[in-house]
Enzyme design. Structure first.
Site, PDB file in Angstrom:
ATOM      1  N   SER A   1       0.816  -4.563  -4.162  1.00 32.64           N
ATOM      2  CA  SER A   1      -0.348  -3.519  -4.151  1.00 32.64           C
ATOM      3  C   SER A   1      -1.751  -4.625  -4.117  1.00 32.64           C
ATOM      4  O   SER A   1      -2.672  -4.713  -4.958  1.00 32.64           O
ATOM      5  CB  SER A   1      -0.464  -3.133  -5.572  1.00 32.64           C
ATOM      6  OG  SER A   1       0.512  -2.222  -5.513  1.00 32.64           O
TER       7      SER A   1
ATOM      8  N   CYS B   1      -6.788  -5.965   3.579  1.00 35.55           N
ATOM      9  CA  CYS B   1      -8.222  -5.735   4.315  1.00 35.55           C
ATOM     10  C   CYS B   1      -9.241  -6.520   3.673  1.00 35.55           C
ATOM     11  O   CYS B   1     -10.166  -6.827   4.698  1.00 35.55           O
ATOM     12  CB  CYS B   1      -8.568  -4.244   4.157  1.00 35.55           C
ATOM     13  SG  CYS B   1      -7.218  -3.001   4.402  1.00 35.55           S
TER      14      CYS B   1
ATOM     15  N   ALA C   1       0.722  -1.102   0.153  1.00 38.72           N
ATOM     16  CA  ALA C   1       0.031   0.137  -0.100  1.00 38.72           C
ATOM     17  C   ALA C   1       0.931   1.372   0.008  1.00 38.72           C
ATOM     18  O   ALA C   1       0.652   2.123  -1.006  1.00 38.72           O
ATOM     19  CB  ALA C   1      -1.003   0.228   1.188  1.00 38.72           C
TER      20      ALA C   1
ATOM     21  N   ARG D   1       4.207   1.047 -16.268  1.00 44.54           N
ATOM     22  CA  ARG D   1       4.383   2.368 -15.676  1.00 44.54           C
ATOM     23  C   ARG D   1       5.763   2.881 -15.396  1.00 44.54           C
ATOM     24  O   ARG D   1       5.795   3.737 -14.814  1.00 44.54           O
ATOM     25  CB  ARG D   1       3.402   2.590 -14.988  1.00 44.54           C
ATOM     26  CG  ARG D   1       1.937   2.158 -15.238  1.00 44.54           C
ATOM     27  CD  ARG D   1       0.823   2.512 -14.014  1.00 44.54           C
ATOM     28  NE  ARG D   1       0.751   3.895 -14.277  1.00 44.54           N
ATOM     29  CZ  ARG D   1       0.528   4.555 -12.989  1.00 44.54           C
ATOM     30  NH1 ARG D   1       0.710   4.375 -11.697  1.00 44.54           N
ATOM     31  NH2 ARG D   1       0.255   6.020 -13.277  1.00 44.54           N
TER      32      ARG D   1
END
Ligand SMILES: Cc1cc2nc3c(=O)[nH]c(=O)nc-3n(C[C@H](O)[C@H](O)[C@H](O)COP(=O)(O)OP(=O)(O)OC[C@H]3O[C@@H](n4cnc5c(N)ncnc54)[C@H](O)[C@@H]3O)c2cc1C
Length: 456
Positions: free
Chosen positions: A37, A41, A7, A68
């Site tokens: 990534s 949760c 995260a 990217r």
């Protein structure tokens, strides 16, 4: 250079990349596991079956990051940081090779590690943590290994939010569930009087919660698999054990490199998320301590909501923009089956610990107009400072529609409002959504009366 590919780390990398192209900024990210990534949760809901597939929890794959122009090196662990030499040592866990590589700017986002007490039997087959996707998969495989044709029993150790969410998951998987809780009541992030409501509701759902239970060992059967969990009082039969005992900041690597850690073992940063005393090193997510804006002290709060914001701030600063993270008010929501649990700000004991005098008020209401179908009870506890009436904390336990009401209180805390000011808040009303007096407003009115009643 980013250490930790979840995260905080990948939010930082992605935000920096948005601001600066590959010609201006080279980004290397190291992740020691097989996943990047993803939403930890979501693990309880994947295990419960509410979320269909593991990959639904993955926000971005390594390939998508690489497209990217982020050089993401999976299964590669950083084993040493040489701050003065501006380089890190990396271990390729596939090949076993190690190498040094240099950085201009370093982002530490190593997360937290689950508490795993050194108890006899803790490593037995059938005993599981739920920190990573790998843990979730191992638990699911373990559940499948238990014969579905007979009585199946799960013991969850710990009754924090992960413990109660996993209790729900086990229940939905058809297990009889016992939660062993060392504390006075489940959900120690609430005051015990509110935790009691959670305990009673779990009871009503068929989850047995044993408070004041200290696990002493885990026993195994003839097949070597877990068979019972022993506390200092008695033993509980178990086909599977889930550990949800909390986490600690994973800050050892950075601490060994000379970075400053705080009283709770997390790295300390300034408001720009720069590691204290270092111009070219940032840290964020579960490995840092955050400033509690209500208590005026740092705390370690391992939550994805903070980690993503930290990453955004760090990425902005690393990418040549500007960002700050002012701190938190301690907002958290959770649920066990249809029971929603929410908290923000200080508990009574937190207020006492920082020397604040306070009053409390607790009200019973419903989340919809009492006459509207589906209206269910909801309890709101509010804590305000003695004399000034400044809001200090709110805790809510109720059914659908209860938890996110805490966000109103989070805003009020952030704005430094008094409970009197809160009574005038223009909150939305229609019978399907709330009684004409929203429960938060009812609680604020009762707290105002408590402040006035307490005199000077
Ligand atoms: C079951 C569960 C439920 C949760 N539910 C919620 C929720 O409902 N709401 C909420 O806000 N939060 C929730 N959280 C917490 C949330 O998932 C974390 O706060 C968040 O993942 C933290 O992000 P992070 O990037 O700081 O750390 P992590 O996600 O832990 O990522 C750190 C990464 O760094 C890697 N790493 C560590 N050291 C090294 C090294 N030396 N070299 C290379 N890589 C390294 C690790 O492998 C890891 O992938 C939950 C967590 C769990 C486990």
């Amino acid at each position: 250079m980013v250490i930790g590919g979840d995260a905080a780390g990948m939010s930082a990398a992605s935000q920096a990349r948005r601001l600066k192209g590959p010609d201006e900024l080279e980004i290397i990210a190291f992740e020691r596991s097989r996943f990047t990534s993803y939403s930890a949760c979501g693990i309880p809901y994947w295990v419960s079956g509410d979320v269909g597939h593991r990959d639904d929890l993955i926000a971005r794959t390594p390939e998508e990051h690489r497209e990217r122009a982020i050089d993401l090196r999976m299964r590669t662990e950083v084993t040493e940081i040489d701050v003065a030499g501006r380089r890190v040592r990396a271990l390729d866990r596939e090949s076993g090779d190690t190498y040094w590589t240099g950085f201009d700017k370093l982002v530490i986002a190593t997360g937290a590690r689950p508490v795993r007490p050194e108890l006899p039997g803790i490593d037995a087959p059938g005993v599981h943590g739920v920190q990573t996707l790998g843990d979730g998969q191992a638990l699911l495989d373990s559940l499948d290994a238990v014969d579905a044709g007979r009585r199946r029993r799960a013991v969850v150790v710990g009754a924090g939010y992960i413990g109660v969410e996993m209790a729900e998951a086990m229940l939905k998987r058809g297990f009889e569930v016992t939660v062993l809780n060392r504390g006075e009541q489940p959900m120690a992030t609430l005051d015990p009087d509110m935790g009691r409501l959670v305990h009673d509701a779990m009871d009503g759902l068929g989850i047995t919660t044993v408070n004041g239970a200290s696990v002493t060992k885990i026993l195994t059967g003839p097949d070597g698999r877990v068979s019972e969990v022993a506390t200092d009082e008695r033993t509980y039969p178990a086909d599977v054990v889930v550990l949800g005992i909390g986490v600690e900041p994973e800050a050892e690597l950075a601490r060994e490199a000379g970075l400053t850690v705080g009283p709770h073992g997390g790295l300390l940063t300034d408001l720009a998320m720069r590691a204290v005393g270092h111009d070219n090193i940032w840290a964020g997510g579960d490995c840092v301590e955050v400033l509690d804006l209500v208590a005026g002290r740092t705390r370690h709060i391992a939550l994805g909501t903070h980690a993503n914001k930290h990453g955004q701030v760090i990425g902005s600063n690393v990418g040549g923009g500007y960002g700050t993270f002012p701190g938190v008010v301690g907002t958290a929501v959770s649920k066990v089956c249809d029971l929603e649990i929410a908290r923000t700000g200080l508990r009574e004991k937190d207020a006492r610990a920082v020397g604040l005098r306070y009053v409390t008020a607790t009200i019973e209401s419903t989340q919809r107009a009492g006459y509207y179908p589906g209206a269910k009870p909801m309890t709101v506890k509010m804590i305000a400072e003695h004399r000034t009436g400044r809001l200090l904390g709110v805790q809510i336990v109720g059914r659908e529609g209860a938890a996110k009401r805490v966000d109103v209180a989070a805003v009020a805390l952030t704005a430094g409002m008094t409970v009197e000011q809160m009574t005038a808040l223009d909150l939305g009303y229609a019978p399907p959504f709330s009684p004409v007096w929203d429960p938060v407003l009812v609680a604020a009115r009762k707290t105002v009366a408590a402040v006035r009643g307490a005199g000077s």
